[in-house]
Design a protein around this motif. Sequence first.
Motif, PDB file in Angstrom:
ATOM      1  N   ALA A 167       0.832  -1.198   0.000  1.00  0.00           N
ATOM      2  CA  ALA A 167       0.000   0.000   0.000  1.00  0.00           C
ATOM      3  C   ALA A 167       0.865   1.246   0.000  1.00  0.00           C
ATOM      4  CB  ALA A 167      -0.926   0.010   1.211  1.00  0.00           C
ATOM      5  N   HIS A 168       0.365   2.291  -0.676  1.00  0.00           N
ATOM      6  CA  HIS A 168       1.097   3.558  -0.768  1.00  0.00           C
ATOM      7  C   HIS A 168       0.114   4.712  -0.622  1.00  0.00           C
ATOM      8  CE1 HIS A 168       3.164   0.533  -3.332  1.00  0.00           C
ATOM      9  NE2 HIS A 168       4.256   1.007  -2.747  1.00  0.00           N
ATOM     10  N   LEU A 169       0.578   5.779   0.030  1.00  0.00           N
ATOM     11  CA  LEU A 169      -0.209   7.002   0.191  1.00  0.00           C
ATOM     12  C   LEU A 169       0.740   8.175   0.049  1.00  0.00           C
ATOM     13  CD1 LEU A 169      -2.814   8.549   0.998  1.00  0.00           C
ATOM     14  CD2 LEU A 169      -2.082   8.280   3.387  1.00  0.00           C
ATOM     15  N   GLY A 170       0.394   9.128  -0.843  1.00  0.00           N
ATOM     16  CA  GLY A 170       1.325  10.221  -1.068  1.00  0.00           C
ATOM     17  C   GLY A 170       0.656  11.505  -1.491  1.00  0.00           C
ATOM     18  N   ALA A 171       1.456  12.576  -1.534  1.00  0.00           N
ATOM     19  CA  ALA A 171       0.981  13.896  -1.935  1.00  0.00           C
ATOM     20  C   ALA A 171       2.110  14.635  -2.649  1.00  0.00           C
ATOM     21  CB  ALA A 171       0.506  14.697  -0.724  1.00  0.00           C
ATOM     22  N   ARG A 172       1.722  15.590  -3.466  1.00  0.00           N
ATOM     23  CA  ARG A 172       2.679  16.379  -4.227  1.00  0.00           C
ATOM     24  C   ARG A 172       2.215  17.835  -4.251  1.00  0.00           C
ATOM     25  NH1 ARG A 172       6.055  15.026  -8.900  1.00  0.00           N
ATOM     26  NH2 ARG A 172       6.608  16.936 -10.021  1.00  0.00           N
ATOM     27  N   VAL A 173       3.180  18.745  -4.233  1.00  0.00           N
ATOM     28  CA  VAL A 173       2.912  20.173  -4.366  1.00  0.00           C
ATOM     29  C   VAL A 173       3.718  20.689  -5.559  1.00  0.00           C
ATOM     30  CG1 VAL A 173       3.064  22.435  -3.304  1.00  0.00           C
ATOM     31  CG2 VAL A 173       2.479  20.446  -1.905  1.00  0.00           C
ATOM     32  N   ASP A 174       3.037  21.353  -6.489  1.00  0.00           N
ATOM     33  CA  ASP A 174       3.686  21.979  -7.638  1.00  0.00           C
ATOM     34  C   ASP A 174       3.406  23.471  -7.632  1.00  0.00           C
ATOM     35  OD1 ASP A 174       4.786  19.857  -9.777  1.00  0.00           O
ATOM     36  OD2 ASP A 174       3.005  19.021  -8.817  1.00  0.00           O
ATOM     37  N   HIS A 175       4.407  24.254  -7.989  1.00  0.00           N
ATOM     38  CA  HIS A 175       4.217  25.696  -8.116  1.00  0.00           C
ATOM     39  C   HIS A 175       4.634  26.114  -9.522  1.00  0.00           C
ATOM     40  CE1 HIS A 175       3.775  29.882  -6.948  1.00  0.00           C
ATOM     41  NE2 HIS A 175       4.913  30.112  -7.581  1.00  0.00           N
ATOM     42  N   HIS A 176       3.673  26.682 -10.249  1.00  0.00           N
ATOM     43  CA  HIS A 176       3.873  27.130 -11.623  1.00  0.00           C
ATOM     44  C   HIS A 176       4.001  28.644 -11.628  1.00  0.00           C
ATOM     45  CE1 HIS A 176       3.079  27.804 -15.913  1.00  0.00           C
ATOM     46  NE2 HIS A 176       3.295  26.520 -16.114  1.00  0.00           N
ATOM     47  N   ALA A 177       4.973  29.157 -12.370  1.00  0.00           N
ATOM     48  CA  ALA A 177       5.232  30.597 -12.359  1.00  0.00           C
ATOM     49  C   ALA A 177       4.060  31.404 -12.873  1.00  0.00           C
ATOM     50  CB  ALA A 177       6.484  30.899 -13.194  1.00  0.00           C
ATOM     51  N   ASP A 178       3.172  30.793 -13.691  1.00  0.00           N
ATOM     52  CA  ASP A 178       2.067  31.546 -14.284  1.00  0.00           C
ATOM     53  C   ASP A 178       0.742  31.372 -13.552  1.00  0.00           C
ATOM     54  OD1 ASP A 178       3.433  32.818 -16.413  1.00  0.00           O
ATOM     55  OD2 ASP A 178       3.517  30.917 -17.481  1.00  0.00           O
ATOM     56  N   PHE A 179       0.407  30.159 -13.095  1.00  0.00           N
ATOM     57  CA  PHE A 179      -0.923  29.994 -12.506  1.00  0.00           C
ATOM     58  C   PHE A 179      -0.902  29.716 -11.015  1.00  0.00           C
ATOM     59  CE2 PHE A 179      -0.075  25.544 -13.850  1.00  0.00           C
ATOM     60  CZ  PHE A 179      -0.276  24.894 -12.652  1.00  0.00           C
ATOM     61  N   GLY A 180       0.259  29.466 -10.417  1.00  0.00           N
ATOM     62  CA  GLY A 180       0.300  29.297  -8.971  1.00  0.00           C
ATOM     63  C   GLY A 180       0.527  27.866  -8.541  1.00  0.00           C
ATOM     64  N   THR A 181      -0.121  27.475  -7.442  1.00  0.00           N
ATOM     65  CA  THR A 181       0.179  26.209  -6.774  1.00  0.00           C
ATOM     66  C   THR A 181      -0.923  25.186  -7.012  1.00  0.00           C
ATOM     67  OG1 THR A 181       1.422  27.365  -5.053  1.00  0.00           O
ATOM     68  CG2 THR A 181       0.659  25.143  -4.536  1.00  0.00           C
ATOM     69  N   GLU A 182      -0.514  23.928  -7.183  1.00  0.00           N
ATOM     70  CA  GLU A 182      -1.440  22.816  -7.345  1.00  0.00           C
ATOM     71  C   GLU A 182      -0.992  21.683  -6.429  1.00  0.00           C
ATOM     72  OE1 GLU A 182      -4.856  21.014  -8.792  1.00  0.00           O
ATOM     73  OE2 GLU A 182      -4.109  23.042  -9.234  1.00  0.00           O
ATOM     74  N   VAL A 183      -1.952  21.063  -5.721  1.00  0.00           N
ATOM     75  CA  VAL A 183      -1.668  19.963  -4.809  1.00  0.00           C
ATOM     76  C   VAL A 183      -2.353  18.703  -5.345  1.00  0.00           C
ATOM     77  CG1 VAL A 183      -1.875  19.077  -2.457  1.00  0.00           C
ATOM     78  CG2 VAL A 183      -1.495  21.527  -2.849  1.00  0.00           C
ATOM     79  N   SER A 184      -1.635  17.592  -5.359  1.00  0.00           N
ATOM     80  CA  SER A 184      -2.161  16.324  -5.860  1.00  0.00           C
ATOM     81  C   SER A 184      -1.976  15.236  -4.812  1.00  0.00           C
ATOM     82  CB  SER A 184      -1.438  15.898  -7.149  1.00  0.00           C
ATOM     83  OG  SER A 184      -1.467  16.916  -8.122  1.00  0.00           O
ATOM     84  N   PHE A 185      -2.994  14.373  -4.695  1.00  0.00           N
ATOM     85  CA  PHE A 185      -2.944  13.245  -3.767  1.00  0.00           C
ATOM     86  C   PHE A 185      -3.081  11.940  -4.551  1.00  0.00           C
ATOM     87  CE2 PHE A 185      -4.501  16.775  -1.228  1.00  0.00           C
ATOM     88  CZ  PHE A 185      -3.719  16.687  -0.086  1.00  0.00           C
TER      89      PHE A 185
END
Length: 619
Positions: free
Chosen positions: A364-382
């Motif tokens: 089993a795996h559980l994770g998250a990611r944070v991305d920051h784009h210079a044009d539209f901002g921040t996106e979080v993925s699970f």
Amino acid sequence: MTTPALAQDCEPDCEPNVTADYRTPEETITVTATGTRGDVSASGQAITVIGEDEIEAVQGADLTRVLERAPGVAVTRNGGPGSFTAVRLRGSEAEQVLAVLDDVRLADVAAPSGGFDFGTLLALDLDKLEVLRSSNSTIWGSDAIGGVVVASTRAEGGLRGSAEYGARDTVSGMVSGGVSDPDTGFLGLSGTWFSTDGISAAEGGTEDDGFEQWALNGHARFYFNDRFEVFARARYAEGDLDIDGFPAPDFILADTLETQQTRQLTGTTGAVYDAEALFLAVAYSFADTDRDNLDGSGAETFTSEGRSDRLSLRGEWRPFGPFLLHFGAENEWTSYQTLFDAGEDTRIFGAYAQGGIEWRGINAHLGARVDHHADFGTEVSFGADAAYEVAPDWRLRASVGEGFKAPSLFQLHSDYGNLSLEPETSTSFDLGLAYGERSLSDTAVYGAVTLFRRDSANQIAFVSCFGQTTGICIDRPFGTYDNVARTRAQGVEAELWARPQHNVRLGALYALTDSEDRSTGLGLARRPRHAATFTAEVRPLAEVMLAADLRIVSHSFDDAFETVRLDGYSLLTLRGSWDVAEGVQLFGRVENVWHEDYQTAAGYATAGRSAFVGARLAL
């Protein structure tokens, strides 16, 4: 080097019991699930791994014929080989499928939607394909809404070559060579060539549209010790494609003398540290794609240049017992310019962590990611997935994943651009039951059934501004891009491979995909509801293989309003091979045996019955 999770106990003098035609240790390994090497059966996600022997058995340069051996794959092509080729997974948009070759992301950042044209990637020197059919931006960041296709080129010692000739003066060849030492490293080079007179891309056209491509791949690895290595890989491909256009005064698809030249340069270099409890890989990679469209006189009608540069770190840490942690960070710089756009650039940074457990039949795996784009901002993925061995060889698997796709530079900054765009997003769910492994030994049976669903929002589409000068259409007289679409794709996949006898291999794949635009309730364009592939292989003699592949696809529509119908079709391919001597094989096939007249994109022709013969040599 051996990843600790995959190490197996074996006495020094033991020998592996490998009896299948399609079995090598690499074929049980995937990087798509976690970003580092892992056993595909340990993932709760739907992943198909196709190895080198199977790719060679399918024959030919057309990658799509290999991809169709994974369920949930739909392909459309604007003409013959080399023409723009879109791959959709489980009803996704083509540009929502992330393509990776030798650890390099292949998206053409100068393309309007920032996707990848699979017509430019041939199967001639590939040794493995991995197809992940669900959202997984937790590991892969932007573009992994529909899934991920990871391709690896051949990297092995010795000398190998192949050549093929067939219909429409189609010629292809491959040569690869390398020197390998388990204590020192590897140095190898491969080259491919493909040329065809082709068919007219336009339905009813009379002028053949040819395609020609050559490519070179280089690969080097140096082992400092049994834990640390450095590596470098590079690929250059150059192709010339004849295309048809929409000439005046009718402006309908017809024969023209237009051509498209494509140059692709990709590469990566880095280092790997692999110890008992810690795995680290750091790399720099780049992808550069240049396209020139020329008219019949050779004058440029459109040009584009797109480039991405990426620094990445991926790792796996096993602190104690059954627990593990996958982690990584990436920084990507992208830029583009066209004949009509001065060009722009942007940057995106992302980091992720994914915890896991491997204990008593549970993975089993559980994770998250944070991305920051210079044009539209921040996106979080699970994302999360789990596989549980409910009985010997029976695995219950499930996954949930989020995906996002950043707006392309063209969608943001071109004359049609919109700086207010938000990223496309998705959430996917899988639930499946699998038996055995796809390794297909003499007694092996592999079967899997998977239920899936993916909801997407904020999908970007072109919006016409005809007759409008206010709101989003200010200073956009011809139109612009906007987040206007919400879609859903759901259905079931079934897969069965078996050897009822030692010399007989059977396979059956089926996918039911119900896709719709949630705003209109209508089906999505070019997404067939039903698609199936059936395969039978027989060895009347140990040296001779005879096979048949049947691909059946139901009807679909070419437009969002379901007014232009694409009829269903069935394609039969007969193929065979003869192992003349050790390391020498003759092979041949007949595609579209029934000479089916069909289209995967309205107005674009497809090839009729076609025969090919070839030979392989391995030293």
